[in-house]
Design a protein around this motif. Structure first.
Motif, mmCIF file in Angstrom:
data_model
loop_
_atom_site.group_PDB
_atom_site.id
_atom_site.type_symbol
_atom_site.label_atom_id
_atom_site.label_comp_id
_atom_site.label_asym_id
_atom_site.label_seq_id
_atom_site.Cartn_x
_atom_site.Cartn_y
_atom_site.Cartn_z
ATOM 1 N N LEU A 6 -6.798 1.443 -7.989
ATOM 2 C CA LEU A 6 -6.210 2.108 -9.155
ATOM 3 C C LEU A 6 -5.603 3.454 -8.770
ATOM 4 O O LEU A 6 -4.470 3.758 -9.135
ATOM 5 N N VAL A 7 -6.332 4.235 -7.994
ATOM 6 C CA VAL A 7 -5.832 5.550 -7.561
ATOM 7 C C VAL A 7 -4.607 5.377 -6.666
ATOM 8 O O VAL A 7 -3.613 6.095 -6.811
ATOM 9 N N SER A 8 -4.651 4.407 -5.763
ATOM 10 C CA SER A 8 -3.500 4.151 -4.885
ATOM 11 C C SER A 8 -2.276 3.734 -5.693
ATOM 12 O O SER A 8 -1.159 4.175 -5.429
ATOM 13 N N VAL A 13 3.072 5.004 -8.040
ATOM 14 C CA VAL A 13 3.905 5.131 -9.231
ATOM 15 C C VAL A 13 4.415 6.557 -9.385
ATOM 16 O O VAL A 13 5.596 6.777 -9.698
ATOM 17 N N LEU A 14 3.573 7.555 -9.151
ATOM 18 C CA LEU A 14 4.001 8.950 -9.270
ATOM 19 C C LEU A 14 5.044 9.315 -8.224
ATOM 20 O O LEU A 14 6.006 10.042 -8.522
ATOM 21 N N VAL A 15 4.895 8.820 -7.007
ATOM 22 C CA VAL A 15 5.894 9.088 -5.958
ATOM 23 C C VAL A 15 7.228 8.454 -6.326
ATOM 24 O O VAL A 15 8.284 9.089 -6.220
ATOM 25 N N PHE A 20 12.807 8.947 -8.446
ATOM 26 C CA PHE A 20 13.773 8.576 -9.483
ATOM 27 C C PHE A 20 14.291 9.810 -10.213
ATOM 28 O O PHE A 20 15.501 9.953 -10.425
ATOM 29 N N VAL A 21 13.398 10.714 -10.587
ATOM 30 C CA VAL A 21 13.806 11.932 -11.303
ATOM 31 C C VAL A 21 14.695 12.799 -10.417
ATOM 32 O O VAL A 21 15.682 13.368 -10.882
#
Length: 60
Positions: A6-8, A13-15, A20-21
């Motif tokens: 889950l943490v991975s 997803v955050l990276v 993308f941003v």
């Protein structure tokens, strides 16, 4: 094991969201026109001739 996955997954997803941003921001800046890729040499002592200290950016 489930917590590690889950943490991975959250980190991945955050990276991807950050990349993308970053790309979206560049496109929004370039859309208005008159922009180009550039580099800036930032806070490098005169006695250090190496290639360190360069920062990549977009200029208008």
């Amino acid at each position: 094991m489930v917590l590690a996955l889950l943490v991975s997954g959250i980190v991945v997803v955050l990276v991807l969201l950050g990349l993308f941003v970053f790309g979206l921001r560049r496109r929004l800046i370039q859309r208005s026109g008159g922009t180009f890729d550039c580099s800036l040499r930032w806070n490098v002592p005169e006695d250090e001739p190496s290639g360190k200290g360069w920062i990549y950016g977009v200029a208008r």
